[in-house]
Structure formats: C-alpha cells, structure tokens
Design an enzyme around this catalytic site. Sequence first.
Site, PDB file in Angstrom:
ATOM      1  N   SER A  16       0.817  -1.206   0.000  1.00  0.00           N
ATOM      2  CA  SER A  16       0.000   0.000   0.000  1.00  0.00           C
ATOM      3  C   SER A  16       0.849   1.253   0.000  1.00  0.00           C
ATOM      4  CB  SER A  16      -0.880   0.031   1.255  1.00  0.00           C
ATOM      5  OG  SER A  16      -1.640  -1.133   1.380  1.00  0.00           O
ATOM      6  N   CYS A  17       0.238   2.349  -0.441  1.00  0.00           N
ATOM      7  CA  CYS A  17       0.877   3.655  -0.355  1.00  0.00           C
ATOM      8  C   CYS A  17      -0.114   4.705   0.112  1.00  0.00           C
ATOM      9  CB  CYS A  17       1.439   4.069  -1.709  1.00  0.00           C
ATOM     10  SG  CYS A  17       2.744   2.994  -2.307  1.00  0.00           S
ATOM     11  N   GLY A  18      -1.322   4.309   0.458  1.00  0.00           N
ATOM     12  CA  GLY A  18      -2.375   5.273   0.665  1.00  0.00           C
ATOM     13  C   GLY A  18      -2.565   5.758   2.076  1.00  0.00           C
ATOM     14  N   CYS A  51       0.189   6.658   4.068  1.00  0.00           N
ATOM     15  CA  CYS A  51       1.462   7.206   4.506  1.00  0.00           C
ATOM     16  C   CYS A  51       1.248   8.313   5.528  1.00  0.00           C
ATOM     17  CB  CYS A  51       2.242   7.762   3.312  1.00  0.00           C
ATOM     18  SG  CYS A  51       2.659   6.520   2.088  1.00  0.00           S
ATOM     19  N   HIS A 107      -2.633   4.274  -6.855  1.00  0.00           N
ATOM     20  CA  HIS A 107      -3.196   5.085  -5.772  1.00  0.00           C
ATOM     21  C   HIS A 107      -3.114   6.570  -6.114  1.00  0.00           C
ATOM     22  CE1 HIS A 107       1.102   4.735  -5.005  1.00  0.00           C
ATOM     23  NE2 HIS A 107       1.020   5.883  -4.347  1.00  0.00           N
TER      24      HIS A 107
END
Length: 280
Positions: A108-110, A112, A178
Amino acid sequence: MIDRYKGVFFNGTEFSSLEDSISVEVALSIAVNGVPFTVTMQTPGNEMDLARGLLFTENIISDQNVQPIIEVLTKNEEGHITSVNVKVPKDLVMKDFANTRNVISASSCGICGKTSLDDLEMENVKNTELLKADLIPHMFDQVSAGQKDFKLSGGTHAAGAFDIHGKMLTLQEDIGRHNAVDKVIGYLLNHHILHTAKCITVSGRISYEIVNKTKAAGIPFLAAVSAPSSLAIDNAQESGITLMAFCRNNKYTIYSNPQQVELGNNQFLSGKVKLKNDVN
C-alpha cells in the site's frame, strides 16, 4: 497466504455464486523502542524480516551488524501478527525518527503518515441508488479508450470516475494506481462535482488503501481490472462500498454489498461471506 471468499459472478448475461481465493492483507504496526513508527499493509508471514528490512531501507537502523530484538505485541483473531516493537540501543537508531515521513511497504501507499489504523477512521458511505450491472463493462471500455499515456508507454495505471448512469466524469493516469485515484478525487473536488460521482474504476488490483480513498470520497461503488485483497473486501463490506473485481471481457465478480447492484431476480443478494477454512 489466502482466504476463501464467496462472491457473485456476472458473466455478461446472468449471475451465479462462486468461491474464490483471495490474498490476505493485514495491517502491521511497527514501533521502535516503544515509539510508533508506521503502519504497513502486508501479507502475513515473515513479519520479523519485514520489520528489520523496512527499518534498514528507511535508514532508521542502518548498521547491518545490528541484531535488534523484535517483540510481538498483538495478534488478530486469525492469529496473524498485527503489531511489533523493535528494541535496539538508542544510539544505533536514527535520531528523531518518529518525526520522519512514515512509510507504507509494497502492499500500500495510501496511508502514509499514519502510525495507527485508528487515525484512519471515517464515516461509512451512504447510498440509496442502484447501479445497473451492465454499465460496468462500458465504464472500462471508456477508460481503455482514454488511456493515452498507457498506449504510448505501457507504464501507467488509470482511474476513472462515473455517475450512476455510467457517464465518465474524469479519467486520470499515473505510474501509481493510488496516485491515479487521488488525482480523480482531486479533480472531482476542484470541479465541485464529487457529489455526482458514484463509481471509481482502477486499472490494477484493489488493496486496503484504494478502498479507504473511495470511502473518504463517499463513493459507493469501486471496480477493478485485477484482484482485491482480503482486507479490501472486509473494509468495503463494512464501509458500505460495493467492490467489483476481475472486470474483464464483460465479466466481473462482486465481493461486497451486491444488494446495491441492480441484479434483477436472483438469490445472491447477501453480503460478503468468508469461509471458515483458510488455505495456506
């Protein structure tokens, strides 16, 4: 690791039930000497390696010879590790690491910048409109026709926003799926039309953060070309979002809240059903 989920499969003309294998996604909180560092979304297993590698690549513990003690703090009902604490002498840890940019690993990167999933709580999506089942393939046709960057490079993801009638409101491309979703939501906000958006499509898979972005925007339908994760399905079900995946060749599978899709007369209107036995 995978779980088995039940879904509703649309083959272009009719619906049927199925059981599907879904990759498990679990949130792992990592602390260093008791100080929260980040939440990373990951597939269960090898959590000690993940924590050590993440802290090394982020230069929090840069000495290759350090062997920190990694404590398991909590597990969920399925027995998957959900939080760890990495104990290491303070002089071997980057100073003020808690104020650095928190990171999310490969899944995931959403989220952060978050150190706890509690920071992510928001209202569930409210919806009173049904989406016609046959509109989904037409949405992806519109996205495919508009992917200019992808046609030139083959290296970008796409996200689209549509109204309840299947009209495309915006199409955005980005190297990160994302980011493409964020661009779509930003466009809708900047043009004051977020309230008209009812479905988001994405060109890749669906994990937790994509559902969370859709939830933040209050959009009740989310569809993807590829697979969802287990946590994405669970999150969508609890959030009131209808999640559709494997949207290809006029076919797709509904994994949560199928009652929001106009299915006609069929018996598959229950929500997500998770089977008892995991498949490892």
